[in-house]
Design a protein around this motif. Structure first.
Motif, PDB file in Angstrom:
ATOM      1  N   ARG A 107       0.862  -1.148   0.047  1.00 40.97           N
ATOM      2  CA  ARG A 107       0.040   0.089   0.014  1.00 40.97           C
ATOM      3  C   ARG A 107       0.825   1.373  -0.045  1.00 40.97           C
ATOM      4  NH1 ARG A 107      -3.108  -2.644   4.629  1.00 40.97           N
ATOM      5  NH2 ARG A 107      -1.721  -1.193   5.741  1.00 40.97           N
ATOM      6  N   ALA A 148      -1.537  18.265  -3.038  1.00 42.82           N
ATOM      7  CA  ALA A 148      -1.346  16.658  -2.486  1.00 42.82           C
ATOM      8  C   ALA A 148      -0.978  16.688  -1.026  1.00 42.82           C
ATOM      9  CB  ALA A 148      -0.332  16.267  -3.477  1.00 42.82           C
ATOM     10  N   LEU A 185      -0.649  11.152  -6.421  1.00 45.74           N
ATOM     11  CA  LEU A 185      -1.400  10.564  -7.509  1.00 45.74           C
ATOM     12  C   LEU A 185      -2.808  10.985  -7.436  1.00 45.74           C
ATOM     13  CD1 LEU A 185      -0.266   6.627  -7.309  1.00 45.74           C
ATOM     14  CD2 LEU A 185       0.585   8.278  -8.903  1.00 45.74           C
ATOM     15  N   ASP A 186      -3.602  11.162  -6.529  1.00 43.84           N
ATOM     16  CA  ASP A 186      -4.868  11.417  -6.537  1.00 43.84           C
ATOM     17  C   ASP A 186      -5.103  12.837  -6.857  1.00 43.84           C
ATOM     18  OD1 ASP A 186      -5.593   8.858  -5.583  1.00 43.84           O
ATOM     19  OD2 ASP A 186      -5.901   9.801  -3.523  1.00 43.84           O
ATOM     20  N   LYS A 187      -4.031  13.872  -6.624  1.00 45.44           N
ATOM     21  CA  LYS A 187      -4.227  15.238  -7.159  1.00 45.44           C
ATOM     22  C   LYS A 187      -3.503  15.650  -8.330  1.00 45.44           C
ATOM     23  CE  LYS A 187      -6.384  16.682  -3.499  1.00 45.44           C
ATOM     24  NZ  LYS A 187      -7.865  17.087  -3.672  1.00 45.44           N
ATOM     25  N   GLY A 188      -2.935  14.280  -9.026  1.00 47.83           N
ATOM     26  CA  GLY A 188      -2.221  14.749 -10.223  1.00 47.83           C
ATOM     27  C   GLY A 188      -1.134  15.443 -10.165  1.00 47.83           C
ATOM     28  N   ARG A 240      -0.595  21.843  -7.626  1.00 43.55           N
ATOM     29  CA  ARG A 240      -0.766  20.374  -7.322  1.00 43.55           C
ATOM     30  C   ARG A 240      -0.207  19.778  -6.197  1.00 43.55           C
ATOM     31  NH1 ARG A 240      -2.064  17.951 -13.636  1.00 43.55           N
ATOM     32  NH2 ARG A 240      -3.918  19.465 -13.934  1.00 43.55           N
ATOM     33  N   ALA A 274      -3.667  17.449   0.945  1.00 45.03           N
ATOM     34  CA  ALA A 274      -4.633  16.269   0.989  1.00 45.03           C
ATOM     35  C   ALA A 274      -3.813  14.987   1.975  1.00 45.03           C
ATOM     36  CB  ALA A 274      -4.903  15.927  -0.377  1.00 45.03           C
ATOM     37  N   GLN A 289       0.171   8.432  -2.371  1.00 44.16           N
ATOM     38  CA  GLN A 289      -1.435   8.485  -2.560  1.00 44.16           C
ATOM     39  C   GLN A 289      -1.924   9.655  -3.127  1.00 44.16           C
ATOM     40  OE1 GLN A 289      -2.937   5.389  -3.432  1.00 44.16           O
ATOM     41  NE2 GLN A 289      -4.085   6.791  -4.507  1.00 44.16           N
ATOM     42  N   ALA A 290      -1.627  10.642  -2.155  1.00 41.65           N
ATOM     43  CA  ALA A 290      -2.216  11.988  -2.381  1.00 41.65           C
ATOM     44  C   ALA A 290      -1.488  12.779  -3.731  1.00 41.65           C
ATOM     45  CB  ALA A 290      -2.120  12.774  -1.276  1.00 41.65           C
TER      46      ALA A 290
END
Length: 161
Positions: free
Chosen positions: A90, A152, A99-102, A148, A155, A96-97
């Motif tokens: 994981r 991120a 990736l999620d926020k580009g 971004r 986030a 992860q943030a």
């Protein structure tokens, strides 16, 4: 030992939770050791002057630029690289943030950005936007994706990263 080559020095350190015993040339930087000796190429080599932050890792819980440190100086330390953040398959909440926020863009500066963000969130779990900007001040993004990246990190803070 080859004529003209300095003797290697034994160094014991922990990288990404695993102990290592290495024989290092005294003039090799910690960045060279991580990338060339250990194959941890997620830590990027860019400026070799500590100015860009692309090689940022955590050493004994603090963010450093290993291009400015000799490998032999890492004796007895605990180092965390980008490869060590993900646990049990994981991604870390910071990864992860991003990736999620580009926020990944070309990806070259991202490992260092993520490691600096991880350190920021370890020391300040609820940063303001100004705190995030200050925490990433030593990291340069040539793509200019700072908004971004800041999103991120915010986030990740909300996610408990």
């Amino acid at each position: 030992m080859t004529a003209g080559q300095p003797a290697r020095i034994p160094v014991n350190l922990t990288v990404n939770g695993r102990p290592h015993s290495l024989l290092l040339y005294p003039h090799h930087t910690l960045l060279e050791v991580l990338r060339d000796e250990m194959g941890l190429t997620g830590t990027k080599e860019c400026c070799a002057e500590g100015e860009c932050g692309s090689c940022t890792v955590l050493l004994d819980g603090r963010a450093i630029t290993p291009c400015l440190m000799l490998g032999v100086e890492a004796e007895g330390t605990d180092i965390l690289t980008i490869e060590g953040l993900a646990q049990e398959g994981r991604l870390d909440p910071v990864q992860q943030a991003f990736l999620d926020k580009g926020a990944v863009q070309c990806g070259f500066c991202i490992p260092g950005m993520i490691m600096s963000a991880k350190y920021l969130l370890m020391t300040n779990p609820h940063p303001t936007v100004e705190d995030i900007k200050e925490g990433l001040v030593g990291n340069l993004c040539r793509c200019g994706g700072y908004s971004r990246i800041i999103d991120a990190v915010a986030a990740a803070a909300e996610a408990g990263g």
